[in-house]
Scaffold this motif. Sequence first.
Motif, PDB file in Angstrom:
ATOM      1  N   THR A  88       0.860  -1.185   0.000  1.00 26.47           N
ATOM      2  CA  THR A  88       0.000   0.000   0.000  1.00 26.47           C
ATOM      3  C   THR A  88       0.895   1.233   0.000  1.00 26.47           C
ATOM      4  N   ARG A  92      -2.734   6.414  -2.662  1.00 23.75           N
ATOM      5  CA  ARG A  92      -2.971   5.385  -3.683  1.00 23.75           C
ATOM      6  C   ARG A  92      -4.348   5.610  -4.319  1.00 23.75           C
ATOM      7  N   GLY A 126      -9.313  -3.514   5.586  1.00 24.88           N
ATOM      8  CA  GLY A 126      -8.126  -3.983   4.866  1.00 24.88           C
ATOM      9  C   GLY A 126      -7.148  -2.833   4.759  1.00 24.88           C
ATOM     10  N   ASP A 159      -7.750  -4.888   9.715  1.00 28.88           N
ATOM     11  CA  ASP A 159      -7.025  -5.789   8.814  1.00 28.88           C
ATOM     12  C   ASP A 159      -6.945  -7.151   9.497  1.00 28.88           C
ATOM     13  N   ARG A 231     -10.370  -1.339  -0.425  1.00 28.87           N
ATOM     14  CA  ARG A 231      -9.694  -1.255  -1.718  1.00 28.87           C
ATOM     15  C   ARG A 231      -8.508  -2.213  -1.787  1.00 28.87           C
ATOM     16  N   ASN A 232      -8.433  -2.898  -2.901  1.00 32.01           N
ATOM     17  CA  ASN A 232      -7.322  -3.825  -3.163  1.00 32.01           C
ATOM     18  C   ASN A 232      -7.232  -4.954  -2.141  1.00 32.01           C
TER      19      ASN A 232
HETATM   20  C1  LIG Z   1      -2.980  -4.824  -0.786  1.00 30.11           C
HETATM   21  S1  LIG Z   1      -3.463  -4.446   0.842  1.00 30.11           S
HETATM   22  C2  LIG Z   1      -4.537  -3.078   0.543  1.00 30.11           C
HETATM   23  C3  LIG Z   1      -4.289  -1.924   1.468  1.00 30.11           C
HETATM   24  C4  LIG Z   1      -5.098  -0.667   1.156  1.00 30.11           C
HETATM   25  N1  LIG Z   1      -6.500  -0.917   1.322  1.00 30.11           N
HETATM   26  C5  LIG Z   1      -4.797  -0.140  -0.228  1.00 30.11           C
HETATM   27  O1  LIG Z   1      -5.690  -0.119  -1.084  1.00 30.11           O
HETATM   28  O2  LIG Z   1      -3.665   0.261  -0.460  1.00 30.11           O
HETATM   29  C6  LIG Z   1      -4.613  -5.766   1.202  1.00 30.11           C
HETATM   30  C7  LIG Z   1      -4.849  -5.956   2.685  1.00 30.11           C
HETATM   31  O3  LIG Z   1      -5.998  -6.812   2.846  1.00 30.11           O
HETATM   32  C8  LIG Z   1      -5.797  -7.609   3.985  1.00 30.11           C
HETATM   33  N2  LIG Z   1      -6.681  -8.793   3.909  1.00 30.11           N
HETATM   34  C9  LIG Z   1      -6.610  -9.857   3.064  1.00 30.11           C
HETATM   35  N3  LIG Z   1      -7.572 -10.743   3.348  1.00 30.11           N
HETATM   36  C10 LIG Z   1      -8.279 -10.228   4.384  1.00 30.11           C
HETATM   37  C11 LIG Z   1      -9.411 -10.669   5.132  1.00 30.11           C
HETATM   38  N4  LIG Z   1      -9.998 -11.845   4.879  1.00 30.11           N
HETATM   39  N5  LIG Z   1      -9.874  -9.889   6.146  1.00 30.11           N
HETATM   40  C12 LIG Z   1      -9.278  -8.698   6.412  1.00 30.11           C
HETATM   41  N6  LIG Z   1      -8.212  -8.223   5.751  1.00 30.11           N
HETATM   42  C13 LIG Z   1      -7.719  -8.981   4.745  1.00 30.11           C
HETATM   43  C14 LIG Z   1      -4.303  -7.974   3.909  1.00 30.11           C
HETATM   44  O4  LIG Z   1      -3.799  -8.371   5.160  1.00 30.11           O
HETATM   45  C15 LIG Z   1      -3.703  -6.668   3.391  1.00 30.11           C
HETATM   46  O5  LIG Z   1      -3.206  -5.863   4.429  1.00 30.11           O
END
Ligand SMILES: C[S@@+](CC[C@H](N)C(=O)[O-])C[C@H]1O[C@@H](n2cnc3c(N)ncnc32)[C@H](O)[C@@H]1O
Length: 287
Positions: A88, A92, A126, A159, A231-232
């Motif tokens: 992240t 973004r 997340g 998260d 997001r993402n």
């Molecule tokens: C790529 S990061 C996105 C961060 C931010 N939202 C962005 O758009 O930059 C994805 C995040 O989703 C979290 N994640 C994945 N599966 C999840 C779940 N089942 N419940 C909660 N968080 C989750 C991961 O730990 C990670 O920190």
Amino acid sequence: MTSEIKETYLNKLISITDNEYELLADFVYTNIGIDLGSDKKTLVVGRLQKILKKYEFSNFTEYFSYLTKDKTGEALSDLADNISTNHTYFYRESAHFEYFLNKFLPEIESKKKKENSNDYRIWCAGCSSGEEAYMLKILMLEHFAYNYNKLKAGLLATDISSVALSKAQAGKYALDSMNRMPPNYVKKYFNRLEDCYSVKEDLKNDIIFRRFNLITPKFSFKSKFDAIFCRNVMIYFDLETRTNLVNKFYDLLNPGGYLFIGHSETILKGATKYIQIQPALYRKEEQ
Ligand SMILES: C[S@@+](CC[C@H](N)C(=O)[O-])C[C@H]1O[C@@H](n2cnc3c(N)ncnc32)[C@H](O)[C@@H]1O
């Protein structure tokens, strides 16, 4: 064991049988939402070696037994941390932040005034290492300025990963992480330390960072939200998991509330009640 033999033993890759992989992939899908498929086997085996070695498991069956028995959520958090990405950065997909500042906040402010309410609820689901949540709080402070402290504003940032949440709570970011950030925000909201930027206390105040798994079957929150950012996170979820999740978000939004998703993520037309406002931006109907 001589240190040389021990090192060879430690460096040996623990392999996974087809049956173990199937069990693990099934567990990941049911508990984290990520659809690994069969092509991720080598990647998964490589990424999980660290955990197997840390707990001195000699095979994936031992690891699986630990995973399924753990009630603390730490084993799941560790697993998620190793198979998904926490990548992240500040600002973004900046179009969302522009919308949040220029459209969402003025609109919600006039709506709350009409309702005689000063209760603003935002959920950053997340949130990874916190950049997105801090961005949202910066924009709220920018919009409300001195009036911010009179609001009952709540920013929940969640998260599944404890490691990511610890980083978010620490609020320390590499010097080059501010590359996209407007310089006046950097100056106002961060302290420049020798080797990093540290979030100022005012910015950190009243952001609640919590571990929360989005695959939890039932979401029970006391209050509804005016905006949800997720997001993402859903990139690796299949269509069914994504649809279930965005429908749960729908129930948790106030009428007229917004859902922001990643620009590479999609919601199937007709599978939800949202009105699409822009790419990756959806709204719950006003009642
Ligand atoms: C790529 S990061 C996105 C961060 C931010 N939202 C962005 O758009 O930059 C994805 C995040 O989703 C979290 N994640 C994945 N599966 C999840 C779940 N089942 N419940 C909660 N968080 C989750 C991961 O730990 C990670 O920190």
